[in-house]
Design a protein around this motif. Sequence first.
Motif, PDB file in Angstrom:
ATOM      1  N   ARG A  26      13.806  18.157  -4.490  1.00  0.00           N
ATOM      2  CA  ARG A  26      14.453  17.465  -3.014  1.00  0.00           C
ATOM      3  C   ARG A  26      13.163  16.424  -2.538  1.00  0.00           C
ATOM      4  N   THR A  27      11.924  17.004  -2.667  1.00  0.00           N
ATOM      5  CA  THR A  27      10.945  16.253  -2.358  1.00  0.00           C
ATOM      6  C   THR A  27      10.413  14.949  -3.235  1.00  0.00           C
ATOM      7  N   ASP A  28      10.666  15.254  -4.617  1.00  0.00           N
ATOM      8  CA  ASP A  28      10.670  14.093  -5.330  1.00  0.00           C
ATOM      9  C   ASP A  28      11.562  13.104  -5.033  1.00  0.00           C
ATOM     10  N   ALA A  29      12.833  13.421  -4.624  1.00  0.00           N
ATOM     11  CA  ALA A  29      13.814  12.579  -4.402  1.00  0.00           C
ATOM     12  C   ALA A  29      13.559  11.844  -3.276  1.00  0.00           C
ATOM     13  N   GLN A  30      13.126  12.570  -2.171  1.00  0.00           N
ATOM     14  CA  GLN A  30      12.629  11.775  -1.084  1.00  0.00           C
ATOM     15  C   GLN A  30      11.654  10.720  -1.221  1.00  0.00           C
ATOM     16  N   LEU A  31      10.780  11.134  -2.047  1.00  0.00           N
ATOM     17  CA  LEU A  31       9.776  10.236  -2.233  1.00  0.00           C
ATOM     18  C   LEU A  31      10.088   9.096  -2.976  1.00  0.00           C
ATOM     19  N   ARG A  32      11.087   9.196  -3.895  1.00  0.00           N
ATOM     20  CA  ARG A  32      11.515   7.992  -4.659  1.00  0.00           C
ATOM     21  C   ARG A  32      12.317   7.124  -3.928  1.00  0.00           C
ATOM     22  N   ALA A  33      13.072   7.769  -2.970  1.00  0.00           N
ATOM     23  CA  ALA A  33      13.779   6.864  -2.038  1.00  0.00           C
ATOM     24  C   ALA A  33      12.899   6.192  -0.982  1.00  0.00           C
ATOM     25  N   VAL A  34      11.821   6.804  -0.769  1.00  0.00           N
ATOM     26  CA  VAL A  34      10.911   5.950   0.156  1.00  0.00           C
ATOM     27  C   VAL A  34      10.291   4.931  -0.689  1.00  0.00           C
ATOM     28  N   ARG A  35       9.990   5.124  -1.951  1.00  0.00           N
ATOM     29  CA  ARG A  35       9.357   4.029  -2.741  1.00  0.00           C
ATOM     30  C   ARG A  35      10.504   2.790  -2.678  1.00  0.00           C
ATOM     31  N   GLY A  36      11.555   3.347  -2.876  1.00  0.00           N
ATOM     32  CA  GLY A  36      12.847   2.284  -3.116  1.00  0.00           C
ATOM     33  C   GLY A  36      12.988   1.607  -1.838  1.00  0.00           C
ATOM     34  N   LEU A  37      12.665   2.046  -0.772  1.00  0.00           N
ATOM     35  CA  LEU A  37      12.865   1.493   0.309  1.00  0.00           C
ATOM     36  C   LEU A  37      11.858   0.612   0.822  1.00  0.00           C
ATOM     37  N   CYS A  38      10.684   0.955   0.425  1.00  0.00           N
ATOM     38  CA  CYS A  38       9.470   0.068   0.470  1.00  0.00           C
ATOM     39  C   CYS A  38       9.547  -1.367  -0.298  1.00  0.00           C
ATOM     40  N   ARG A  39      10.047  -1.051  -1.498  1.00  0.00           N
ATOM     41  CA  ARG A  39      10.343  -2.049  -2.297  1.00  0.00           C
ATOM     42  C   ARG A  39      11.270  -2.951  -1.848  1.00  0.00           C
ATOM     43  N   LYS A  40      12.323  -2.402  -1.282  1.00  0.00           N
ATOM     44  CA  LYS A  40      13.422  -3.288  -0.726  1.00  0.00           C
ATOM     45  C   LYS A  40      12.747  -4.148   0.423  1.00  0.00           C
ATOM     46  N   ALA A  41      12.008  -3.358   1.287  1.00  0.00           N
ATOM     47  CA  ALA A  41      11.473  -3.988   2.562  1.00  0.00           C
ATOM     48  C   ALA A  41      10.529  -4.879   2.012  1.00  0.00           C
ATOM     49  N   THR A  97       1.301   9.393  -5.578  1.00  0.00           N
ATOM     50  CA  THR A  97       1.690  10.845  -5.112  1.00  0.00           C
ATOM     51  C   THR A  97       2.699  11.234  -6.197  1.00  0.00           C
ATOM     52  N   LEU A  98       3.653  10.503  -6.732  1.00  0.00           N
ATOM     53  CA  LEU A  98       4.568  10.951  -7.649  1.00  0.00           C
ATOM     54  C   LEU A  98       3.922  11.195  -9.280  1.00  0.00           C
ATOM     55  N   GLN A  99       2.931  10.178  -9.308  1.00  0.00           N
ATOM     56  CA  GLN A  99       2.587  10.332 -10.611  1.00  0.00           C
ATOM     57  C   GLN A  99       1.461  11.755 -10.975  1.00  0.00           C
ATOM     58  N   VAL A 140       0.808  -1.304   0.012  1.00  0.00           N
ATOM     59  CA  VAL A 140      -0.132   0.046   0.023  1.00  0.00           C
ATOM     60  C   VAL A 140       0.861   1.340   0.040  1.00  0.00           C
ATOM     61  N   ALA A 141       1.866   1.379   0.797  1.00  0.00           N
ATOM     62  CA  ALA A 141       2.918   2.396   0.888  1.00  0.00           C
ATOM     63  C   ALA A 141       3.615   2.651  -0.298  1.00  0.00           C
ATOM     64  N   THR A 142       3.895   1.700  -0.979  1.00  0.00           N
ATOM     65  CA  THR A 142       4.455   1.626  -2.264  1.00  0.00           C
ATOM     66  C   THR A 142       3.611   2.508  -3.435  1.00  0.00           C
ATOM     67  N   GLU A 143       2.344   1.759  -3.515  1.00  0.00           N
ATOM     68  CA  GLU A 143       1.495   2.469  -4.485  1.00  0.00           C
ATOM     69  C   GLU A 143       1.141   3.704  -4.072  1.00  0.00           C
ATOM     70  N   ARG A 144       0.911   4.152  -2.835  1.00  0.00           N
ATOM     71  CA  ARG A 144       0.358   5.379  -2.495  1.00  0.00           C
ATOM     72  C   ARG A 144       1.600   6.486  -3.066  1.00  0.00           C
ATOM     73  N   VAL A 145       2.718   5.935  -2.820  1.00  0.00           N
ATOM     74  CA  VAL A 145       3.920   6.823  -3.054  1.00  0.00           C
ATOM     75  C   VAL A 145       3.986   7.143  -4.732  1.00  0.00           C
ATOM     76  N   ASP A 146       3.863   5.884  -5.339  1.00  0.00           N
ATOM     77  CA  ASP A 146       3.683   5.918  -6.853  1.00  0.00           C
ATOM     78  C   ASP A 146       2.547   6.810  -7.224  1.00  0.00           C
TER      79      ASP A 146
END
Lengths: 757, 159
Positions: free
Chosen positions: A561-576, A552-554, A544-550
């Motif tokens: 800076r915010t875009d990069a942070q969100l992408r990092a969060v999405r990457g962390l969610c995918r890794k987790a 939000t980004l779309q 759910v977190a990954t989809e919501r970040v997706d």
Amino acid sequence: MDRLVGATVRGAREGCCDDSAVWLRRLTHEVARSEPSGGLDSLIGVLARAAGSCGAILWEASETELDPAGPAIAGAWFADGVTIVDPACPDPITMEAFTDHTLVMAAGARDRRGSPPAVIAALPLEYLDGRRGALTLLGDDELTGNSFDLTVDLLDVLPALCVLVRERRCLALVRRCSDILQDAEVESARQGPGGGDSGDHLGDHLGRVCTVIGDTLRCGKVSIFLREPGAPDGVFPLVASSVGGTAPGVPARSGIGLVGRVIECGRPLVAPAGLAGEGSCRGAEMAVPLLDGDQVSGAIACRGLPGPPFHFTRSDLSALGLIAPHVTRYWRNWLHRRAISVENRSWLLLAAGITAFNKLASEQLARTDPDDQRIYRAAMQIVRDVGPDCVGCDVYRSDAHRPDRHRARGASSAEQRLWPAESFPGAGGAEPEASMEFALSVLRSGRPGAMASPAGAAGWLAGTPIQVSGQVYGVLVAFGRCSTVPSNALQVGEIVGDQLGLYLHLRQTLQRLQETRGKLQATLRSQAEALEDLEHQLGGPLLVATERVDLTLQHGRFDGRTDAQLRAVRGLCRKAARVAMSAAVFAALSKGAAPRPRFELLSVDDLLRLLISGADDAQLLSNPRRRIRFEVEREGIRILNRRLIQADRSFVEQCVGNLLDNAAKYSYEDTAVRIHGSVDDEGFAVRVTSTGLPVDPADAKLCLRRNWRGSVARTTTGEGSGLGLWIVDHLMRSMKGAVRVQPVQDTTTVLLTFPIA
Amino acid sequence: MKPFIVVVEDDHLQEALLEDQLQRAFPAARIETLVTEQEFRERLADFRTDRPDVIIMDVMLRWAFPSPTATAPPADVASGGYQRAGFRCAELLFQDPALHDVPVIYYTILEGGDLEPDTRRLSSRTTYVRKSKDHDYLARKVRDLVGPATSAPSAAKRG
């Protein structure tokens, strides 16, 4: 018949020198050629013929305890058709010549011409050992002067010749008996232990010795009595005889009869005819003991013939005495060989028994519920079969291993207790109380022990702890009827006890292992369930977190800076999410289950999106200071063209993610991780190539093993669990694909090959 | 005097956040971050003259980053592995007469119970703080050891 007494022997010797020389030659020739058994008779025959007699009897002082000793026949010769009436009793002429040591001539012999032969003269004689003797001449006419002189001349040399003949006879007897026994030893050695040492062989060989003695000493019967060690005291069974027959003979008993007295006093004895058997009229008898050290192990007994010489002389006794040590030595060797043979058979039996026992033990240990009683019985059977004189066994188990239902009430934990586990052959063995008491003493001492006549009862007990490495499981008790403990009873018990201990130890260890295995399996199941639960609880929120970040980004517009942070969060969610999925796959594989893919057809665009997304995540999560670049070579992927691959999308994401994680972890600084593709006969391959810590080509396949880590990776970075590629391997195989590692120096390419649909 | 805080942390995603938080909590502090066990060992001699007031130590710590020129780790690292590298670093510190009383805060994602057997034999001047998004607790622990923050931020970064 009147007698001429006191004639001077030397008085009538003139003019006979020539004849004397001839007859002396004959005499010595006879000594030299005659058979040992009949040598003395032949000698007397020459003398008789020289004297012109038709018969002659040689006398010597008898071998009895009478004082003075009377004359007894040493040898006799009679011309054909001539017999002596009562040779056992000397005639008066001979008796007078023997007693007075003087020549006695029968008076009026000339008048007896035509009558049956009778004693015509008796000449005194002194043997070389000082004993008296006499020579009786028989005929139907008186001695002439020449014959008389000739007889006197020959009588001078007769004692020396007698000694010579007897020594030759002794020598021949000893040699023949020795040869027989030597041959028997050689035969036994050739046949090996146990081959020729049965009682029959012993009887055969000693029977031949008896026959030779009988032939040489002219005995009616020769017997050998031998007592086995451990046999009842005072009874010496008949082992061999010169008289054939299969019926067991009457044993000799100490103190009874001549043989019994010889056994009792341990020295040779001879009895004249009529005195041998307690007032009976048996023939002459003599016996010598068979001495082994200071112990009497048996005796050789001889009975005389009804013919001459009717009794045994000192010479006969001496000859027999020379044979006794040979027989004793043979008997001792025979017993030794038999002991070795019995021992060898015993060890062979033990080895076979232990082999069978081990087979049975392994069969029982393979079962869910081993039959201990069967094992106990097998162990006891070995002891009974192998142990000498063992009539039965008891197995006691220590109280520590006793089932609760058998545990003695109120038993102190400090006190060592036993309980009877099995008896063989069941009731009727040792006294139960004595056996238990003895087993307890063995348990307390911790060492094997034996005792004879326990608690006043007959027989023996031998006990050994059933133990392994100081762990005592019980006591094995064997028992028998002999008054002494057999020599190897303890050894046999110890070996079987150890084997039994090993079985019980293995049984207990296996039981514990099974219990531990059960617990471990339960733990693994519980851990797998926990991992599944973790995946379940993590996977949902991360998705759910990954989809919501997706989303939000779309749909949102943010500063960089915010875009990069969100992408990092999405990457962390995918890794987790990948870690959570790895946990789930690990859980499934731990339970022995295979991952179940949900297949779909993926086009080249699907694949590109998936790979680019993975590369972006890897780039965002990698340490920027290390300057590692993740690059997807689109053209390399597009060679798939319009072809499709059949795969589970989430499995592919998981596999690519794991490969990129490894690449980020082990790549050198300022290098690129290339993601490209290739098509070959096996299908389409996604290739991830990185430059970093080298993988030994020999380890390429080992990389796919669970928890395997290369030595360089392990010592350099230290991090990692060795599960990533193992999981990739299982996921790829579940999709009918494969993973391969291709190292070339410090460049490593990992290929994920998918079948093309 | 400016407090000197050393952070030993090999995860670059956490390292940056942690450093920011600490700098905010202790504006005057000098903060140095070491990202491998190898770096920590290399800096140990310098710490004798430039003594840290506190060391915030990760427990699972890599020896070094991959490099074609990397040297093999010492025997105790090769045999001890990566799982408890932070304890190994702390032991080196406590064995040093000049540094044995430097307080160490183990800052890790691991549960305290998992660390119990390893921390029992270490100095009494060690503290355990579990990693979480709440950095205030860590800041309070650091404050207990180095005193209140007074100066402007002054971070030194390595690696």
